[in-house]
Design a protein around this motif. Structure first.
Motif, PDB file in Angstrom:
ATOM      1  N   ARG A   1       5.707  -5.068  -1.005  1.00 31.50           N
ATOM      2  CA  ARG A   1       4.392  -4.866  -0.402  1.00 31.50           C
ATOM      3  C   ARG A   1       4.515  -4.990   1.103  1.00 31.50           C
ATOM      4  O   ARG A   1       4.907  -6.032   1.612  1.00 31.50           O
ATOM      5  CB  ARG A   1       3.410  -5.924  -0.905  1.00 31.50           C
TER       6      ARG A   1
ATOM      7  N   ASN B   1      -7.516  -6.205   2.980  1.00 33.10           N
ATOM      8  CA  ASN B   1      -6.152  -5.677   3.088  1.00 33.10           C
ATOM      9  C   ASN B   1      -6.127  -4.549   4.109  1.00 33.10           C
ATOM     10  O   ASN B   1      -7.051  -3.732   4.146  1.00 33.10           O
ATOM     11  CB  ASN B   1      -5.697  -5.075   1.750  1.00 33.10           C
TER      12      ASN B   1
ATOM     13  N   TYR C   1      -3.490  -1.479   5.322  1.00 30.90           N
ATOM     14  CA  TYR C   1      -2.228  -0.736   5.211  1.00 30.90           C
ATOM     15  C   TYR C   1      -2.223   0.261   6.360  1.00 30.90           C
ATOM     16  O   TYR C   1      -3.209   0.966   6.557  1.00 30.90           O
ATOM     17  CB  TYR C   1      -2.155   0.044   3.897  1.00 30.90           C
TER      18      TYR C   1
ATOM     19  N   PHE D   1       1.976  -0.805  -1.488  1.00 30.81           N
ATOM     20  CA  PHE D   1       1.972  -1.908  -2.467  1.00 30.81           C
ATOM     21  C   PHE D   1       2.489  -1.315  -3.778  1.00 30.81           C
ATOM     22  O   PHE D   1       1.854  -0.449  -4.372  1.00 30.81           O
ATOM     23  CB  PHE D   1       0.551  -2.469  -2.635  1.00 30.81           C
TER      24      PHE D   1
ATOM     25  N   HIS E   1       1.977  -3.083  -9.815  1.00 31.59           N
ATOM     26  CA  HIS E   1       1.803  -4.484 -10.216  1.00 31.59           C
ATOM     27  C   HIS E   1       0.545  -4.613 -11.052  1.00 31.59           C
ATOM     28  O   HIS E   1      -0.283  -3.713 -11.106  1.00 31.59           O
ATOM     29  CB  HIS E   1       1.692  -5.388  -8.985  1.00 31.59           C
TER      30      HIS E   1
ATOM     31  N   ASP F   1      -2.592  -7.423 -11.323  1.00 28.98           N
ATOM     32  CA  ASP F   1      -3.110  -8.542 -10.533  1.00 28.98           C
ATOM     33  C   ASP F   1      -2.983  -9.853 -11.298  1.00 28.98           C
ATOM     34  O   ASP F   1      -3.168  -9.895 -12.519  1.00 28.98           O
ATOM     35  CB  ASP F   1      -4.584  -8.312 -10.162  1.00 28.98           C
TER      36      ASP F   1
ATOM     37  N   VAL G   1     -11.830  -2.735  -6.038  1.00 28.77           N
ATOM     38  CA  VAL G   1     -11.273  -2.390  -4.726  1.00 28.77           C
ATOM     39  C   VAL G   1     -12.311  -1.538  -3.992  1.00 28.77           C
ATOM     40  O   VAL G   1     -12.780  -0.532  -4.533  1.00 28.77           O
ATOM     41  CB  VAL G   1      -9.949  -1.600  -4.862  1.00 28.77           C
TER      42      VAL G   1
ATOM     43  N   LEU H   1      -4.477   5.172  -4.323  1.00 29.61           N
ATOM     44  CA  LEU H   1      -4.453   4.060  -5.285  1.00 29.61           C
ATOM     45  C   LEU H   1      -4.294   4.682  -6.674  1.00 29.61           C
ATOM     46  O   LEU H   1      -5.125   5.481  -7.108  1.00 29.61           O
ATOM     47  CB  LEU H   1      -5.761   3.269  -5.209  1.00 29.61           C
TER      48      LEU H   1
ATOM     49  N   HIS I   1      -1.322  -1.058 -11.216  1.00 30.31           N
ATOM     50  CA  HIS I   1      -1.793  -0.182 -10.144  1.00 30.31           C
ATOM     51  C   HIS I   1      -0.873  -0.308  -8.946  1.00 30.31           C
ATOM     52  O   HIS I   1      -0.107  -1.265  -8.842  1.00 30.31           O
ATOM     53  CB  HIS I   1      -3.246  -0.497  -9.768  1.00 30.31           C
TER      54      HIS I   1
ATOM     55  N   VAL J   1      -0.416   1.091  -4.515  1.00 28.90           N
ATOM     56  CA  VAL J   1      -0.888   1.864  -3.363  1.00 28.90           C
ATOM     57  C   VAL J   1       0.321   2.641  -2.851  1.00 28.90           C
ATOM     58  O   VAL J   1       1.326   2.044  -2.449  1.00 28.90           O
ATOM     59  CB  VAL J   1      -1.452   0.939  -2.260  1.00 28.90           C
TER      60      VAL J   1
ATOM     61  N   ARG K   1      -5.677   1.982   6.391  1.00 26.03           N
ATOM     62  CA  ARG K   1      -6.470   1.925   5.149  1.00 26.03           C
ATOM     63  C   ARG K   1      -6.926   0.484   4.972  1.00 26.03           C
ATOM     64  O   ARG K   1      -6.112  -0.408   4.763  1.00 26.03           O
ATOM     65  CB  ARG K   1      -5.580   2.379   3.983  1.00 26.03           C
TER      66      ARG K   1
ATOM     67  N   THR L   1      -9.122  -2.204   2.858  1.00 25.96           N
ATOM     68  CA  THR L   1      -9.825  -2.427   1.593  1.00 25.96           C
ATOM     69  C   THR L   1     -10.265  -3.880   1.479  1.00 25.96           C
ATOM     70  O   THR L   1      -9.621  -4.776   2.013  1.00 25.96           O
ATOM     71  CB  THR L   1      -8.930  -2.087   0.366  1.00 25.96           C
TER      72      THR L   1
ATOM     73  N   THR M   1     -10.801  -6.527  -1.563  1.00 26.29           N
ATOM     74  CA  THR M   1     -10.554  -6.650  -3.004  1.00 26.29           C
ATOM     75  C   THR M   1     -11.361  -7.819  -3.544  1.00 26.29           C
ATOM     76  O   THR M   1     -11.513  -8.845  -2.887  1.00 26.29           O
ATOM     77  CB  THR M   1      -9.060  -6.830  -3.325  1.00 26.29           C
TER      78      THR M   1
END
Ligand SMILES: O=C(O)CCC(=O)C(=O)O
Ligand SMILES: [Fe+2]
Length: 275
Positions: A124, A153, A155, A162, A165, A167, A179, A191, A240, A242, A250, A252, A254
């Protein structure tokens, strides 16, 4: 006349057969079941606000009747006396510096592995702010989405990412993740949400705000598509990722989604969610 004979034990399905059939049927159904949902929330740049700065209050009934929208989203961070507030979408070129300040304030983001937070940029590579380090007035509850805020987050392109994974649940009542993608221009960074061989790709960069960070109210009003928040929610067992950002930033928010009293879904005692 002889009575019709009852099925013999050789032909009658056993309890095991019944259960196996039931399991197979459930699995077929769960493959067809919805595992993720998504939405788009237009941003109203000239909202009707109450004196306390909230959108005009809605009753439950009105929520169902109205097209929901949100006011511009504010993010506040920084130490006492040196705090900064960024409003998105940016409405003035001079605010671009604030976006850069927010990105600079983020720390390298970790990811959960084996119950521990690990810093591994090959897995990540992104920035993040902990809930204690920022505030936002975006309210998913007011916007018709349910929430517990977890993280901001960031990016940045090119290359932040990311990897796939699932969560880490915060407690046994967590049922999923939400998200929310803020209105800042970027490309790439799709995503991808997966469940039992199905895959949904959210390419929010492509549809985000006409590829402009700064949107004057007049231009937004004239645009075919006003700037918007994009969001998706999915169950906790969905993998999921990214994909790498190409350009831009970007941002977000969460959220962890928890079962709460009154849904009629929980068969176990509900403890306070851990954020
Ligand atoms: O930023 C995103 O789209 C997803 C972030 C994520 O998966 C996470 O924080 O666990
Ligand atoms: Fe995640």
């Amino acid at each position: 006349m002889a009575a019709a004979s009852a099925p013999t034990s050789a032909t009658a399905p056993t309890e095991h057969d019944c259960l196996a059939g039931f399991e197979e049927a459930l699995q077929k159904e769960s493959r067809k079941a919805t595992f993720t949902c998504a939405g788009r929330l237009p941003i109203n740049l000239n909202p009707n606000l109450t004196p306390s700065g909230d959108l005009t209050p809605r009753t439950d009934l009105k929520v169902h009747e109205q097209t929901l929208s949100t006011k511009p989203i504010r993010i506040r961070w920084g130490a006492n006396g040196a705090g900064k507030t960024l409003s998105l979408p940016l409405q003035d070129p001079s605010d671009e510096g604030l976006l850069q300040d927010l990105i600079a304030a983020c720390h390298p983001a970790t990811s959960g592995r084996g119950g521990q937070d690990i810093l591994d940029p090959t897995y990540r590579r992104a920035g993040a702010l902990r809930p204690a380090d920022f505030m936002t007035d975006f309210c998913p509850y007011e916007s018709g989405i349910l929430d517990i805020l977890y993280k901001l987050n960031v990016y940045s392109g090119p290359g932040e990412v990311f990897r796939p994974h699932v969560d880490t649940p915060r407690n046994a009542t967590q049922i999923g993740s939400l998200v929310v993608c803020l209105p800042v221009a970027f490309s790439g960074g799709e995503l991808v949400v997966r469940h039992q061989g199905q895959e949904i790709i959210h390419d929010w960069g492509r549809i985000n705000n006409n590829n402009a960070n700064i949107i004057a109210p007049a231009a937004a009003a004239a645009a075919a598509e006003p700037p918007a928040i994009n969001w998706t929610a999915f169950y906790s067992d969905c993998a999921h990722e990214v994909l790498p950002l190409h350009t831009g930033h970007r941002l977000t928010l969460t959220y962890n989604l928890f079962l709460s009293h009154g849904t009629g879904l929980s068969t176990f005692p509900i403890s306070s969610p851990i954020v």
